[in-house]
Scaffold this active site. Structure first.
Site, PDB file in Angstrom:
ATOM      1  N   SER A   1       0.837  -1.366   0.114  1.00  0.00           N
ATOM      2  CA  SER A   1      -0.110  -0.074  -0.132  1.00  0.00           C
ATOM      3  C   SER A   1       0.900   1.260  -0.111  1.00  0.00           C
ATOM      4  O   SER A   1       0.222   2.327  -0.525  1.00  0.00           O
ATOM      5  CB  SER A   1      -0.883   0.116   1.161  1.00  0.00           C
ATOM      6  OG  SER A   1      -0.455  -0.058   2.477  1.00  0.00           O
TER       7      SER A   1
ATOM      8  N   HIS B   1      -0.870   6.003   6.766  1.00  0.00           N
ATOM      9  CA  HIS B   1      -0.133   5.767   5.236  1.00  0.00           C
ATOM     10  C   HIS B   1      -0.168   7.304   5.006  1.00  0.00           C
ATOM     11  O   HIS B   1      -0.723   8.383   5.598  1.00  0.00           O
ATOM     12  CB  HIS B   1      -1.232   5.053   4.449  1.00  0.00           C
ATOM     13  CG  HIS B   1      -1.376   3.607   4.486  1.00  0.00           C
ATOM     14  ND1 HIS B   1      -2.141   2.972   5.484  1.00  0.00           N
ATOM     15  CD2 HIS B   1      -0.846   2.628   3.665  1.00  0.00           C
ATOM     16  CE1 HIS B   1      -2.095   1.931   5.388  1.00  0.00           C
ATOM     17  NE2 HIS B   1      -1.144   1.400   4.229  1.00  0.00           N
TER      18      HIS B   1
END
Length: 260
Positions: A39, A242
């Protein structure tokens, strides 16, 4: 959406898609570029995520391709990927003529999502114990996983330059007010350091190029005044912990550019 639902979404599954994005014929001749990984390479955390792999045009890989106009661009990175997914799904799909390959991998193997979940919901002691378990995995099991992954990449595209990027330290540990205690933040950053150091050692053994993003993200962790990473995020929940757009543009993109 409840906090429980958000936290549950942090525990990702490894569902890979083989969608290949190819540069248009009008682009200038250059390298054949392949973006592999998890990711942190697919662009989770940035706007415009699409498909089961949650790829975004704001990822460092897509931004590099847009700026450099490679002859071809295969965007194979996928949210949730572990080393086995790269070996079994991503490497077979990539071109053997690749000149440049980038990758982030190993964080999901080491239990990134479940560790963050434990630290969000548990005590300082529970969090530290979970991080220490991850460190043990990194020291004992992950090296072989990384070696096998790098060997598979080299076998498929022996002429390619392979750039392996690190993970950032997630938290600003100097912030007084934050969604996690100072003890938890320091523990998670310590785990990231151990992971990155192991990745660096295996990259060297493989003869690849290691590009460290930690300095680029320094002072821009979660809870910093100008963070390059998302904290706990409600919509969409997968963005939690993230990089945001600034993280991909100012943290990861320069690291790839300088190493490519």
């Amino acid at each position: 959406m409840s906090r429980a639902t958000v936290l549950a979404c942090l525990v990702s599954t490894s569902v890979l898609a083989l969608t290949v994005a190819t540069a248009s014929p009008a682009q200038a001749a250059g390298v054949d570029y392949v973006a592999l990984g998890d990711s942190y390479s697919s662009g989770v955390g940035a706007p415009g995520q699409s498909g089961t792999c949650l790829r975004s045009n704001y990822s460092y890989a897509a931004q590099w391709a847009a700026k450099n106009s490679p002859t071809t661009f295969q965007f194979l990175a996928c949210s949730g990927a572990v080393t086995d997914d790269v070996v079994k799904t991503q490497v077979p799909a990539m071109s053997s003529a690749a000149d440049l390959i980038s990758i982030t991998i190993g964080g999901n193997d080491a239990g990134f999502a479940s560790t963050v979940l434990t630290c969000l919901t548990g005590s300082d002691t529970t969090c530290t114990a979970k991080v220490n378990a991850g460190k043990t995995y990194v020291a004992t099991t992950l090296p072989g996983k990384l070696d096998s992954t790098y060997a598979a990449i080299k076998a498929k595209a022996p002429g390619a330059k392979v750039v392996v990027l690190s993970y950032p330290n997630i938290f600003d540990t100097s912030a007084v007010i934050c969604e996690m205690s100072s003890t938890k933040r320091k523990a998670l950053n310590s785990g990231a350091q151990v992971l990155d150091d192991m990745i660096k050692s295996r990259v060297a053994a493989a003869g690849f190029t290691f590009s460290d993003v930690r300095d680029n993200f320094s002072g821009h962790g979660v809870c910093a005044a100008k963070p390059y990473l998302n904290g706990l995020t409600i919509i969409p929940p997968q963005n939690s912990y993230h990089p945001n757009s600034s993280g991909y543009t100012n943290g990861y993109l320069p690291a790839l550019t300088s190493a490519a």
